[in-house]
Design a protein around this motif. Sequence first.
Motif, PDB file in Angstrom:
ATOM      1  N   TYR A   1       0.835  -1.206   0.000  1.00  0.00           N
ATOM      2  CA  TYR A   1       0.000   0.000   0.000  1.00  0.00           C
ATOM      3  C   TYR A   1       0.870   1.256   0.000  1.00  0.00           C
ATOM      4  O   TYR A   1       0.584   2.213  -0.712  1.00  0.00           O
ATOM      5  N   GLY A   2       1.922   1.234   0.842  1.00  0.00           N
ATOM      6  CA  GLY A   2       2.723   2.449   0.977  1.00  0.00           C
ATOM      7  C   GLY A   2       4.188   2.178   1.230  1.00  0.00           C
ATOM      8  O   GLY A   2       4.582   1.103   1.680  1.00  0.00           O
ATOM      9  N   SER A   3       5.005   3.200   0.924  1.00  0.00           N
ATOM     10  CA  SER A   3       6.435   3.169   1.215  1.00  0.00           C
ATOM     11  C   SER A   3       6.720   4.434   2.019  1.00  0.00           C
ATOM     12  O   SER A   3       6.393   5.535   1.586  1.00  0.00           O
ATOM     13  N   GLU A   4       7.309   4.255   3.208  1.00  0.00           N
ATOM     14  CA  GLU A   4       7.532   5.404   4.084  1.00  0.00           C
ATOM     15  C   GLU A   4       8.917   5.988   3.853  1.00  0.00           C
ATOM     16  O   GLU A   4       9.850   5.252   3.489  1.00  0.00           O
ATOM     17  N   VAL A   5       9.058   7.303   4.066  1.00  0.00           N
ATOM     18  CA  VAL A   5      10.372   7.956   3.936  1.00  0.00           C
ATOM     19  C   VAL A   5      10.441   9.110   4.938  1.00  0.00           C
ATOM     20  O   VAL A   5       9.438   9.765   5.208  1.00  0.00           O
ATOM     21  N   ASP A   6      11.638   9.329   5.498  1.00  0.00           N
ATOM     22  CA  ASP A   6      11.841  10.400   6.473  1.00  0.00           C
ATOM     23  C   ASP A   6      12.522  11.580   5.790  1.00  0.00           C
ATOM     24  O   ASP A   6      13.437  11.381   4.985  1.00  0.00           O
ATOM     25  N   VAL A   7      12.082  12.793   6.138  1.00  0.00           N
ATOM     26  CA  VAL A   7      12.669  13.957   5.455  1.00  0.00           C
ATOM     27  C   VAL A   7      13.140  15.049   6.415  1.00  0.00           C
ATOM     28  O   VAL A   7      12.548  15.288   7.460  1.00  0.00           O
ATOM     29  N   TRP A   8      14.238  15.693   6.006  1.00  0.00           N
ATOM     30  CA  TRP A   8      14.879  16.787   6.748  1.00  0.00           C
ATOM     31  C   TRP A   8      15.101  17.953   5.796  1.00  0.00           C
ATOM     32  O   TRP A   8      15.093  17.791   4.570  1.00  0.00           O
ATOM     33  N   LEU A   9      15.424  19.108   6.395  1.00  0.00           N
ATOM     34  CA  LEU A   9      15.807  20.278   5.609  1.00  0.00           C
ATOM     35  C   LEU A   9      17.306  20.516   5.807  1.00  0.00           C
ATOM     36  O   LEU A   9      17.785  20.585   6.949  1.00  0.00           O
ATOM     37  N   SER A  10      18.063  20.638   4.701  1.00  0.00           N
ATOM     38  CA  SER A  10      19.499  20.938   4.827  1.00  0.00           C
ATOM     39  C   SER A  10      19.666  22.368   5.349  1.00  0.00           C
ATOM     40  O   SER A  10      18.704  23.148   5.357  1.00  0.00           O
ATOM     41  N   SER A  11      20.880  22.727   5.748  1.00  0.00           N
ATOM     42  CA  SER A  11      21.092  24.084   6.316  1.00  0.00           C
ATOM     43  C   SER A  11      20.787  25.162   5.282  1.00  0.00           C
ATOM     44  O   SER A  11      20.401  26.274   5.642  1.00  0.00           O
ATOM     45  N   ASP A  12      20.939  24.835   3.990  1.00  0.00           N
ATOM     46  CA  ASP A  12      20.629  25.825   2.955  1.00  0.00           C
ATOM     47  C   ASP A  12      19.242  25.600   2.342  1.00  0.00           C
ATOM     48  O   ASP A  12      18.967  26.015   1.221  1.00  0.00           O
TER      49      ASP A  12
ATOM     50  N   VAL B   1      17.251  22.806   1.549  1.00  0.00           N
ATOM     51  CA  VAL B   1      16.838  21.798   0.557  1.00  0.00           C
ATOM     52  C   VAL B   1      16.318  20.554   1.294  1.00  0.00           C
ATOM     53  O   VAL B   1      17.028  19.974   2.124  1.00  0.00           O
ATOM     54  N   PRO B   2      15.077  20.124   1.009  1.00  0.00           N
ATOM     55  CA  PRO B   2      14.562  18.900   1.631  1.00  0.00           C
ATOM     56  C   PRO B   2      15.309  17.665   1.125  1.00  0.00           C
ATOM     57  O   PRO B   2      15.491  17.494  -0.087  1.00  0.00           O
ATOM     58  N   VAL B   3      15.734  16.826   2.092  1.00  0.00           N
ATOM     59  CA  VAL B   3      16.457  15.593   1.751  1.00  0.00           C
ATOM     60  C   VAL B   3      15.854  14.414   2.497  1.00  0.00           C
ATOM     61  O   VAL B   3      15.189  14.583   3.520  1.00  0.00           O
ATOM     62  N   ALA B   4      16.102  13.206   1.971  1.00  0.00           N
ATOM     63  CA  ALA B   4      15.591  11.989   2.605  1.00  0.00           C
ATOM     64  C   ALA B   4      16.673  11.363   3.468  1.00  0.00           C
ATOM     65  O   ALA B   4      17.771  11.071   2.994  1.00  0.00           O
ATOM     66  N   ASN B   5      16.360  11.180   4.770  1.00  0.00           N
ATOM     67  CA  ASN B   5      17.263  10.474   5.680  1.00  0.00           C
ATOM     68  C   ASN B   5      16.511  10.209   6.975  1.00  0.00           C
ATOM     69  O   ASN B   5      15.633  10.984   7.334  1.00  0.00           O
ATOM     70  N   HIS B   6      16.870   9.150   7.671  1.00  0.00           N
ATOM     71  CA  HIS B   6      16.177   8.905   8.939  1.00  0.00           C
ATOM     72  C   HIS B   6      16.807   9.657  10.098  1.00  0.00           C
ATOM     73  O   HIS B   6      16.170  10.471  10.751  1.00  0.00           O
ATOM     74  N   ASP B   7      18.078   9.387  10.382  1.00  0.00           N
ATOM     75  CA  ASP B   7      18.693   9.955  11.579  1.00  0.00           C
ATOM     76  C   ASP B   7      18.945  11.448  11.431  1.00  0.00           C
ATOM     77  O   ASP B   7      19.059  11.967  10.322  1.00  0.00           O
TER      78      ASP B   7
ATOM     79  N   ASN C   1      23.976   1.178   0.115  1.00  0.00           N
ATOM     80  CA  ASN C   1      23.921   0.496  -1.192  1.00  0.00           C
ATOM     81  C   ASN C   1      24.669   1.278  -2.277  1.00  0.00           C
ATOM     82  O   ASN C   1      24.565   0.956  -3.459  1.00  0.00           O
ATOM     83  N   GLY C   2      25.393   2.343  -1.852  1.00  0.00           N
ATOM     84  CA  GLY C   2      26.197   3.101  -2.808  1.00  0.00           C
ATOM     85  C   GLY C   2      25.470   4.295  -3.410  1.00  0.00           C
ATOM     86  O   GLY C   2      26.088   5.133  -4.081  1.00  0.00           O
ATOM     87  N   GLU C   3      24.157   4.398  -3.171  1.00  0.00           N
ATOM     88  CA  GLU C   3      23.404   5.552  -3.692  1.00  0.00           C
ATOM     89  C   GLU C   3      23.823   6.834  -2.968  1.00  0.00           C
ATOM     90  O   GLU C   3      24.159   6.788  -1.784  1.00  0.00           O
ATOM     91  N   THR C   4      23.726   7.941  -3.676  1.00  0.00           N
ATOM     92  CA  THR C   4      23.934   9.248  -3.039  1.00  0.00           C
ATOM     93  C   THR C   4      22.705   9.565  -2.200  1.00  0.00           C
ATOM     94  O   THR C   4      21.571   9.258  -2.616  1.00  0.00           O
ATOM     95  N   LEU C   5      22.913  10.189  -1.039  1.00  0.00           N
ATOM     96  CA  LEU C   5      21.783  10.582  -0.190  1.00  0.00           C
ATOM     97  C   LEU C   5      20.810  11.420  -1.033  1.00  0.00           C
ATOM     98  O   LEU C   5      21.199  12.438  -1.602  1.00  0.00           O
ATOM     99  N   PRO C   6      19.560  10.972  -1.178  1.00  0.00           N
ATOM    100  CA  PRO C   6      18.658  11.634  -2.142  1.00  0.00           C
ATOM    101  C   PRO C   6      18.004  12.913  -1.630  1.00  0.00           C
ATOM    102  O   PRO C   6      17.742  13.050  -0.436  1.00  0.00           O
ATOM    103  N   THR C   7      17.754  13.829  -2.557  1.00  0.00           N
ATOM    104  CA  THR C   7      16.914  14.984  -2.226  1.00  0.00           C
ATOM    105  C   THR C   7      15.458  14.530  -2.333  1.00  0.00           C
ATOM    106  O   THR C   7      15.145  13.513  -2.979  1.00  0.00           O
TER     107      THR C   7
END
Length: 258
Positions: free
Chosen positions: A54-65, A67-73, A100-106
């Motif tokens: 049904y769904g895929s969850e993702v955590d989001v933060w705002l960078s200091s400049d 930009v919203p990015v995806a990360n948990h911690d 997995n080698g991916e760049t931390l996504p926006t």
Amino acid sequence: MKRNATTILLFILLFSTTAVNAQQIIAHRGYWKTDGSAQNSITALMKADSISVYGSEVDVWLSSDGVPVANHDATVMLNGVKITVEETPLSTLRQVKLSNGETLPTVEEYLDAFAACSHTRLIIEFKTHSQKEREEELARKVIKMVHERGLQEKVEYIAFGIHFVLQARQLDPQAAVYYLNGDLSPGDLSVMGLAGFDYHHSVVAKKPEWVQAAHELGQMVNVWTVNTPEDIRKMIGLKVDFITTDEPLLVKEILQQQ
Ligand code: MG
């Protein structure tokens, strides 16, 4: 003829009962416990879509400049140094590699990938920031990005912070918004106009009456993070609507056995 009619009636009853009671699965931080995946990676989103949850969850933060990015911690490791996501500019965060080698996504990249998903919805968790203004900026920017892509009917929002859920409620009155913190009753959430609660399964196990109370108010009930067969069966028995899990295939298998 009579026997045929009885068979059809039984089939309809069985089917309708299944449809009413079936729980939906949400892959916590995407489907990451599989080859080539990583928590909150774009791969984890695409893999969640590939198993038709049904769904895929993702955590989001705002960078200091800003930009919203995806990360948990709140922090990530870069070259052996721990850095705080909300205090770091995007250019630095982009040097971080996921397991997995991916760049931390926006979030923009995440939503662009999500636009190609055909099964899963996206459940966006706004992480609690150090300042309310930053939280407002994050919610405003992410919800705008969702709407610009026409994805608003496929996206839901969750947060531990009251400020965040009220902000999301206000910015997108049509969106499903759920509260995570476990301390408010369905009645309180109804006053706030929320879609329901999304609480730790231990909270719901202690207050099983909240499930029926929520349903009577037209709300939906989600539980996190339910990973063991025992807890999965317990939550199915309590008739929650959604099960958020790191083990989406296990939940699928248990649901199929019911
Ligand atoms: Mg989360």
